[in-house]
Motif scaffolding. Structure first.
Motif, PDB file in Angstrom:
ATOM      1  N   TRP A   1       0.834  -1.193   0.000  1.00  0.00           N
ATOM      2  CA  TRP A   1       0.000   0.000   0.000  1.00  0.00           C
ATOM      3  C   TRP A   1       0.876   1.253   0.000  1.00  0.00           C
ATOM      4  CZ3 TRP A   1      -5.126  -1.048  -0.422  1.00  0.00           C
ATOM      5  CH2 TRP A   1      -5.583  -2.306   0.010  1.00  0.00           C
ATOM      6  N   ARG A   2       0.586   2.142  -0.908  1.00  0.00           N
ATOM      7  CA  ARG A   2       1.276   3.428  -0.979  1.00  0.00           C
ATOM      8  C   ARG A   2       0.193   4.514  -0.927  1.00  0.00           C
ATOM      9  NH1 ARG A   2       6.439   4.021  -3.259  1.00  0.00           N
ATOM     10  NH2 ARG A   2       6.138   1.972  -4.239  1.00  0.00           N
ATOM     11  N   PHE A   3       0.086   5.195   0.222  1.00  0.00           N
ATOM     12  CA  PHE A   3      -0.935   6.228   0.389  1.00  0.00           C
ATOM     13  C   PHE A   3      -0.349   7.558  -0.090  1.00  0.00           C
ATOM     14  CE2 PHE A   3      -1.916   2.858   3.355  1.00  0.00           C
ATOM     15  CZ  PHE A   3      -3.246   2.632   3.060  1.00  0.00           C
TER      16      PHE A   3
ATOM     17  N   GLY B   1     -10.847   9.937   1.041  1.00  0.00           N
ATOM     18  CA  GLY B   1     -10.613  10.545  -0.255  1.00  0.00           C
ATOM     19  C   GLY B   1      -9.169  10.498  -0.697  1.00  0.00           C
ATOM     20  N   THR B   2      -8.246  10.168   0.240  1.00  0.00           N
ATOM     21  CA  THR B   2      -6.835  10.061  -0.117  1.00  0.00           C
ATOM     22  C   THR B   2      -6.643   8.989  -1.183  1.00  0.00           C
ATOM     23  OG1 THR B   2      -6.131  10.720   2.105  1.00  0.00           O
ATOM     24  CG2 THR B   2      -4.526   9.560   0.747  1.00  0.00           C
ATOM     25  N   ARG B   3      -5.929   9.326  -2.236  1.00  0.00           N
ATOM     26  CA  ARG B   3      -5.680   8.352  -3.288  1.00  0.00           C
ATOM     27  C   ARG B   3      -4.667   7.315  -2.819  1.00  0.00           C
ATOM     28  NH1 ARG B   3      -4.520  10.729  -9.079  1.00  0.00           N
ATOM     29  NH2 ARG B   3      -4.647   8.483  -9.456  1.00  0.00           N
ATOM     30  N   VAL B   4      -4.804   6.120  -3.328  1.00  0.00           N
ATOM     31  CA  VAL B   4      -3.973   4.995  -2.920  1.00  0.00           C
ATOM     32  C   VAL B   4      -3.401   4.328  -4.159  1.00  0.00           C
ATOM     33  CG1 VAL B   4      -3.886   2.837  -1.623  1.00  0.00           C
ATOM     34  CG2 VAL B   4      -5.498   4.641  -0.938  1.00  0.00           C
ATOM     35  N   PHE B   5      -2.104   4.029  -4.112  1.00  0.00           N
ATOM     36  CA  PHE B   5      -1.484   3.201  -5.151  1.00  0.00           C
ATOM     37  C   PHE B   5      -1.197   1.856  -4.504  1.00  0.00           C
ATOM     38  CE2 PHE B   5       1.702   1.431  -7.917  1.00  0.00           C
ATOM     39  CZ  PHE B   5       1.351   1.877  -9.183  1.00  0.00           C
ATOM     40  N   ALA B   6      -1.919   0.830  -4.936  1.00  0.00           N
ATOM     41  CA  ALA B   6      -1.823  -0.501  -4.325  1.00  0.00           C
ATOM     42  C   ALA B   6      -1.233  -1.492  -5.317  1.00  0.00           C
ATOM     43  CB  ALA B   6      -3.200  -0.965  -3.864  1.00  0.00           C
TER      44      ALA B   6
END
Length: 445
Positions: free
Chosen positions: A262-264, A307-312
């Motif tokens: 997970w990359r927040f 609402g924070t975008r996440v790169f998973a």
């Protein structure tokens, strides 16, 4: 959290992990035979040392390509073998690669120095200055020595993961340099159009696997699913659950027991990826992770905003119902290792026994949810508390709690010392190894 998990597959006599491992071994063996055949077809040098050195170089190239496939994070392999085991194999083949290439350098140096009077070191220096591709090979070998040194356990323990990972990225530079060296001076590479096509195909598959698994798939999945934080729920003073939503999550292919990197995408944490397991079975609408504040990354989860975008990146892991061998199961969790176990309990059919090991009941994360699930699933739940010594999960105690343990699949997740102790207990109780399922979450192997 209400979920509608997909029906779990029934236990099967076909072991997916065995199929995947056998396939990898078979592919490696076939390629080793092909390399030997092309080598023999190219003819031998008059000097036996040079012959041995060239063969070691070819097998070094093959092992290097195999290493790339092991860490490419290809979904088919990852779900059947697990990232932890693939990473461990990558580490050990890395040391095999270093010894193979060292043999290549030594035999070539002594072979070419034979009768010249310059000595092996002088011959390497002379070749690097006069022969195309040799200097690139020397640089590649030096880079691999540095990567190997920082991958040793004594050095790895002293380095942050980010530092280790940054140094390790230079191994890709070594791969490119080694390939260009092979193209420039490899007699076997240019011995025939078939040999040339084979080596180009081999490197194409290896590098293509890395590009697809580590770059193309994550980018495509994140573009398609558009992950965002939907809610942040404190479970205790140190534990928080993060709910993530997105588009078409029912087509993501995630299973209970798997994890994501997970990359927040916040201003201060966008660059940091952390592995967290799903703490609830995927329902096609929401993914949930639950983490304990043990470092800056996990502690910062509490302050995420909806609402924070996440790169998973993922889903990853073989800690799933795909590997069941028996109808009934035993799930053993320690500490925050309960998160994938809690998700698995939703996904498993048959009778389940859950053992949750913590120092005190106040440390039992998601205990209320486990109790509710156990009632709904007709499962047995045992909360085992107390200090590590005496061992509350020693053979006698575990056999008392689960008399038919040898007839169950055992899913185990927790701190490494606890997992090691339980694995010894399972061995003492005669639980067949194919029925024992666990993963160690260490990205650096």
């Amino acid at each position: 959290m209400t979920t509608v998990p997909s029906p779990p597959a029934p236990p099967t006599a076909t072991r997916p992990g065995v199929v995947a491992r056998t396939g990898l071994y078979a592919v490696l063996a076939v390629n080793a035979a092909v390399v030997a055949w092309f080598f023999a077809r190219a003819g031998f040098a008059s000097n036996a040392l040079i012959v041995i050195g060239r063969l070691l170089g070819l097998y070094g190239a093959l092992v290097m390509a195999f290493q790339l496939v092991l860490v490419a994070r290809l979904p088919w392999l990852d779900r059947r073998i697990g990232m932890d085991r693939l990473t461990s194999w990558h580490r050990w083949t890395g040391f095999a690669l270093l010894w193979t290439l060292l043999g290549h350098v030594v035999f070539i140096a002594f072979g070419y120095a034979d009768g010249t009077g310059t000595g092996p070191v002088g011959e390497i220096v002379d070749l690097a200055g006069t022969t195309e591709g040799i200097l690139r090979a020397v640089v590649a070998f030096g880079v691999l020595l540095v990567v190997g040194a920082v991958s040793a356990r004594s050095a790895r323990r002293r380095l942050a993961y980010e530092t280790w990972h940054f140094v390790h990225l230079y191994s890709y530079v070594a791969v490119v340099l080694a390939f260009t060296h092979q193209v420039a001076v490899g007699t076997t590479f240019t011995s025939s159009p078939a040999a040339t096509a084979y080596w180009y195909a081999l490197w194409g598959v290896a590098l293509g696997s890395v590009a697809v698994g580590r770059l193309v798939l994550p980018l495509w999945r994140n573009h398609r699913h558009r992950f965002r934080v939907s809610a942040v729920v404190p479970e205790s003073d140190q534990v928080v659950s993060v709910y993530v939503t997105g588009r078409d999550l029912n087509e993501l292919g995630a299973r209970a027991g798997q994890f994501f990197l997970w990359r927040f995408l916040t201003k201060d944490r966008w660059w940091q990826a952390n592995p967290f397991s799903l703490s609830a079975a995927p329902d096609g609408r929401t993914l949930r992770l639950t983490a304990k504040a043990v470092g800056d990354g996990s502690a910062a989860l509490r302050h995420l905003k909806p609402g924070t975008r996440v790169f998973a990146e993922g889903p990853y892991g073989a800690f799933t119902a795909l590997h069941r061998r028996r109808t009934d199961s035993l799930l053993i969790a320690g500490g925050v290792g309960v998160t994938p176990v809690r998700a698995l309990l939703e996904d498993l059919d048959g009778h389940a026994v859950v053992i949750y090991r913590v120092a005190a009941e106040r440390d039992a994360v998601l205990l209320g949810e486990l109790r509710d699930l156990a009632v709904a699933k007709g499962a047995e739940l045992h909360l085992v508390t107390g200090p590590p010594v005496p061992d509350r999960l020693a053979p006698r105690e575990l056999a008392r709690l689960v008399p038919d343990i040898a007839d169950r699949d055992v899913f185990l997740c927790g701190p490494p010392p606890m997992m090691n102790a339980v694995l010894r207990t399972l061995d003492a109780l005669g639980v067949p190894k194919p029925q024992i399922h666990f993963e160690r979450f260490g990205l650096a192997g």
